[in-house]
Design a protein around this motif. Structure first.
Motif, PDB file in Angstrom:
ATOM      1  N   ASP A   1      38.921 -29.702 -14.655  1.00 58.25           N
ATOM      2  CA  ASP A   1      37.577 -29.933 -14.147  1.00 58.25           C
ATOM      3  C   ASP A   1      37.150 -28.767 -13.258  1.00 58.25           C
ATOM      4  OD1 ASP A   1      35.184 -31.061 -13.418  1.00 58.25           O
ATOM      5  OD2 ASP A   1      36.039 -32.465 -11.983  1.00 58.25           O
ATOM      6  N   VAL A   2      36.237 -27.944 -13.749  1.00 58.28           N
ATOM      7  CA  VAL A   2      35.768 -26.779 -12.997  1.00 58.28           C
ATOM      8  C   VAL A   2      34.779 -27.238 -11.924  1.00 58.28           C
ATOM      9  CG1 VAL A   2      34.528 -24.590 -13.106  1.00 58.28           C
ATOM     10  CG2 VAL A   2      36.141 -25.213 -14.930  1.00 58.28           C
ATOM     11  N   LEU A   3      35.125 -26.985 -10.661  1.00 57.97           N
ATOM     12  CA  LEU A   3      34.294 -27.394  -9.529  1.00 57.97           C
ATOM     13  C   LEU A   3      33.257 -26.350  -9.154  1.00 57.97           C
ATOM     14  CD1 LEU A   3      37.202 -28.770  -7.283  1.00 57.97           C
ATOM     15  CD2 LEU A   3      35.831 -30.028  -8.963  1.00 57.97           C
ATOM     16  N   GLY A   4      33.573 -25.083  -9.404  1.00 61.11           N
ATOM     17  CA  GLY A   4      32.659 -23.995  -9.049  1.00 61.11           C
ATOM     18  C   GLY A   4      33.352 -22.655  -9.205  1.00 61.11           C
ATOM     19  N   PHE A   5      32.632 -21.588  -8.839  1.00 57.15           N
ATOM     20  CA  PHE A   5      33.138 -20.227  -9.028  1.00 57.15           C
ATOM     21  C   PHE A   5      33.079 -19.462  -7.706  1.00 57.15           C
ATOM     22  CE2 PHE A   5      31.461 -21.762 -13.015  1.00 57.15           C
ATOM     23  CZ  PHE A   5      32.426 -21.404 -13.937  1.00 57.15           C
TER      24      PHE A   5
ATOM     25  N   VAL B   1      37.285 -22.334  -9.766  1.00 57.93           N
ATOM     26  CA  VAL B   1      38.093 -23.254  -8.968  1.00 57.93           C
ATOM     27  C   VAL B   1      38.045 -24.621  -9.643  1.00 57.93           C
ATOM     28  CG1 VAL B   1      38.402 -24.322  -6.711  1.00 57.93           C
ATOM     29  CG2 VAL B   1      37.575 -21.965  -6.878  1.00 57.93           C
ATOM     30  N   SER B   2      39.222 -25.181  -9.922  1.00 64.51           N
ATOM     31  CA  SER B   2      39.299 -26.383 -10.750  1.00 64.51           C
ATOM     32  C   SER B   2      40.301 -27.370 -10.166  1.00 64.51           C
ATOM     33  CB  SER B   2      39.731 -26.019 -12.180  1.00 64.51           C
ATOM     34  OG  SER B   2      39.041 -24.890 -12.652  1.00 64.51           O
TER      35      SER B   2
ATOM     36  N   ARG C   1      46.556 -31.113  -9.104  1.00 65.14           N
ATOM     37  CA  ARG C   1      46.638 -29.807  -8.466  1.00 65.14           C
ATOM     38  C   ARG C   1      45.268 -29.150  -8.398  1.00 65.14           C
ATOM     39  NH1 ARG C   1      50.733 -28.189  -5.269  1.00 65.14           N
ATOM     40  NH2 ARG C   1      52.780 -28.387  -6.213  1.00 65.14           N
ATOM     41  N   LEU C   2      45.065 -28.353  -7.352  1.00 67.47           N
ATOM     42  CA  LEU C   2      43.973 -27.393  -7.322  1.00 67.47           C
ATOM     43  C   LEU C   2      44.415 -26.199  -8.159  1.00 67.47           C
ATOM     44  CD1 LEU C   2      41.219 -27.138  -5.840  1.00 67.47           C
ATOM     45  CD2 LEU C   2      42.397 -25.780  -4.100  1.00 67.47           C
ATOM     46  N   ALA C   3      43.490 -25.580  -8.882  1.00 66.52           N
ATOM     47  CA  ALA C   3      43.875 -24.489  -9.775  1.00 66.52           C
ATOM     48  C   ALA C   3      42.741 -23.497  -9.935  1.00 66.52           C
ATOM     49  CB  ALA C   3      44.291 -25.035 -11.145  1.00 66.52           C
ATOM     50  N   LEU C   4      43.093 -22.288 -10.378  1.00 65.17           N
ATOM     51  CA  LEU C   4      42.128 -21.251 -10.720  1.00 65.17           C
ATOM     52  C   LEU C   4      42.192 -20.989 -12.213  1.00 65.17           C
ATOM     53  CD1 LEU C   4      42.773 -18.485  -8.026  1.00 65.17           C
ATOM     54  CD2 LEU C   4      41.060 -20.297  -7.951  1.00 65.17           C
ATOM     55  N   LEU C   5      41.052 -20.708 -12.815  1.00 67.32           N
ATOM     56  CA  LEU C   5      40.991 -20.127 -14.150  1.00 67.32           C
ATOM     57  C   LEU C   5      40.556 -18.685 -13.955  1.00 67.32           C
ATOM     58  CD1 LEU C   5      39.252 -22.955 -16.205  1.00 67.32           C
ATOM     59  CD2 LEU C   5      41.580 -22.109 -16.537  1.00 67.32           C
ATOM     60  N   ARG C   6      41.388 -17.747 -14.398  1.00 68.34           N
ATOM     61  CA  ARG C   6      41.074 -16.329 -14.201  1.00 68.34           C
ATOM     62  C   ARG C   6      41.384 -15.549 -15.470  1.00 68.34           C
ATOM     63  NH1 ARG C   6      45.745 -13.357 -12.915  1.00 68.34           N
ATOM     64  NH2 ARG C   6      47.590 -14.598 -12.430  1.00 68.34           N
ATOM     65  N   PRO C   7      40.656 -14.458 -15.712  1.00 71.58           N
ATOM     66  CA  PRO C   7      40.911 -13.658 -16.915  1.00 71.58           C
ATOM     67  C   PRO C   7      42.063 -12.696 -16.698  1.00 71.58           C
ATOM     68  CG  PRO C   7      39.061 -12.748 -15.706  1.00 71.58           C
ATOM     69  CD  PRO C   7      39.496 -13.967 -14.946  1.00 71.58           C
ATOM     70  N   ARG C   8      42.841 -12.454 -17.775  1.00 76.49           N
ATOM     71  CA  ARG C   8      43.920 -11.463 -17.726  1.00 76.49           C
ATOM     72  C   ARG C   8      44.197 -10.986 -19.140  1.00 76.49           C
ATOM     73  NH1 ARG C   8      49.596 -11.116 -18.257  1.00 76.49           N
ATOM     74  NH2 ARG C   8      50.541  -9.606 -16.817  1.00 76.49           N
TER      75      ARG C   8
ATOM     76  N   LEU D   1      42.765 -16.372 -20.762  1.00 75.26           N
ATOM     77  CA  LEU D   1      42.664 -17.114 -19.518  1.00 75.26           C
ATOM     78  C   LEU D   1      44.047 -17.446 -18.974  1.00 75.26           C
ATOM     79  CD1 LEU D   1      39.846 -19.752 -20.198  1.00 75.26           C
ATOM     80  CD2 LEU D   1      39.722 -17.790 -18.643  1.00 75.26           C
ATOM     81  N   ILE D   2      44.164 -17.381 -17.653  1.00 74.22           N
ATOM     82  CA  ILE D   2      45.343 -17.852 -16.942  1.00 74.22           C
ATOM     83  C   ILE D   2      44.905 -19.023 -16.069  1.00 74.22           C
ATOM     84  CG2 ILE D   2      47.081 -17.311 -15.191  1.00 74.22           C
ATOM     85  CD1 ILE D   2      47.628 -15.862 -17.737  1.00 74.22           C
ATOM     86  N   LEU D   3      45.626 -20.115 -16.136  1.00 71.74           N
ATOM     87  CA  LEU D   3      45.421 -21.199 -15.179  1.00 71.74           C
ATOM     88  C   LEU D   3      46.482 -21.056 -14.101  1.00 71.74           C
ATOM     89  CD1 LEU D   3      44.260 -24.724 -15.512  1.00 71.74           C
ATOM     90  CD2 LEU D   3      46.518 -24.464 -14.484  1.00 71.74           C
ATOM     91  N   GLN D   4      46.055 -20.787 -12.880  1.00 72.10           N
ATOM     92  CA  GLN D   4      46.962 -20.560 -11.755  1.00 72.10           C
ATOM     93  C   GLN D   4      46.870 -21.750 -10.816  1.00 72.10           C
ATOM     94  OE1 GLN D   4      48.409 -17.068 -10.949  1.00 72.10           O
ATOM     95  NE2 GLN D   4      49.812 -18.397  -9.839  1.00 72.10           N
ATOM     96  N   THR D   5      47.922 -22.558 -10.767  1.00 69.26           N
ATOM     97  CA  THR D   5      47.872 -23.691  -9.844  1.00 69.26           C
ATOM     98  C   THR D   5      48.002 -23.189  -8.411  1.00 69.26           C
ATOM     99  OG1 THR D   5      50.249 -24.110 -10.004  1.00 69.26           O
ATOM    100  CG2 THR D   5      48.810 -25.280 -11.554  1.00 69.26           C
TER     101      THR D   5
END
Length: 261
Positions: free
Chosen positions: A91-95, A137-138, A147-154, A158-162
């Motif tokens: 669930d993406v909360l914002g950027f 921020v997800s 968990r709180l997590a990030l979706l980021r490009p690499r 996409l990488i999901l970083q908890t």
């Protein structure tokens, strides 16, 4: 790679199917536990307190302890029907800009692969994040907890970083020193950093396993280990900084550094 979690990324009204894959694997050096008296291998077994006997793994379950001491059994089927929206949705909360995230909160990374029919929205999200320098921020439920997590490009994916929750970060208290520094000390420290700038992290290796092999060989053959000497704190910080700068110049074949004006 075997997917560890199938689900969806939800961004506003846009949803795309994804699969998560473990992005890292550790290679620890494992030492066995033994009984010191006779060198026998120590085993960990599961005992039922009520019956005072060992029980097989397939008979082991879990429960939830209430404040009054009562235990509520929880089955895998119960957990499968947990009323949690993030159980199968990132669930993406914002950027936010990536630099706004403190790396101290980074936990575990996962590769995010597109699910069936999701190539185009997946590629769009990767490129949009890369162009803006933002991360998503997800929230997501993984490994039996949310968990709180990030979706980021690499590298085009996409990488999901908890992330750790804020209440999981410990307050350092008064660990930071309050000693005043001189301008000359700062100049030399900056010179040393510039002289040592540039390192290929991929060429750095774990030496622990090799050191352990040396220890085992010494115990078998009766040889002696030569332990490295531990560096002592410098008695004269300025002299130590100056010599460190000169040593870095010689090691890297660089011309003598000069303080910035």
């Amino acid at each position: 790679m075997k997917a560890t979690w199938p689900g969806m990324i939800q961004v506003g009204l846009v949803a795309l199917p994804i699969r998560l894959y473990a992005a890292t694997e550790e290679h620890p050096v494992r030492l066995h536990e033994i009984h010191v008296a006779d060198q026998g291998r120590v085993e960990h077994r599961r005992f039922c307190k009520a019956e005072d006997r060992e029980v097989p793994y397939e008979q082991v379950g879990r429960d939830y302890a209430l404040a009054d001491g009562r235990m509520v059994p929880i089955t895998e089927e119960d957990l499968a029907h947990l009323p949690l929206p993030t159980k199968r949705t990132v669930d993406v909360l914002g950027f936010v800009p990536f630099e706004d995230i403190d790396p101290i909160s980074f936990a575990r990374p996962y590769y995010v692969g597109p699910g069936p029919g999701a190539d185009r929205p997946y590629a769009l999200l990767v490129e949009a994040l890369a162009r803006t320098g933002h991360v998503a921020v997800s929230k997501v439920a993984l490994r039996s907890r949310e968990r709180l997590a990030l979706l980021r490009p690499r590298h085009g994916m996409l990488i999901l970083q908890t992330l750790l929750w804020q209440d999981e970060l410990r307050d350092p208290g008064d660990l930071a020193p309050s000693t005043p520094l001189t301008d000359r000390e700062l100049e030399l420290a900056e010179l040393l950093i510039r002289q040592l700038t540039g390192i290929n992290v991929g060429e750095v290796h774990d030496e622990y396993a090799h050191a352990l092999e040396q220890l085992v060989d010494a115990k078998i053959t009766g040889g002696e280990l030569v332990e490295p000497t531990e560096p002592a704190p410098p008695l004269d910080l300025m002299a130590a900084l100056e010599e460190s700068v000169h040593a870095a110049e010689r090691a890297h074949g660089r011309p003598p550094a000069r303080p910035r004006p």
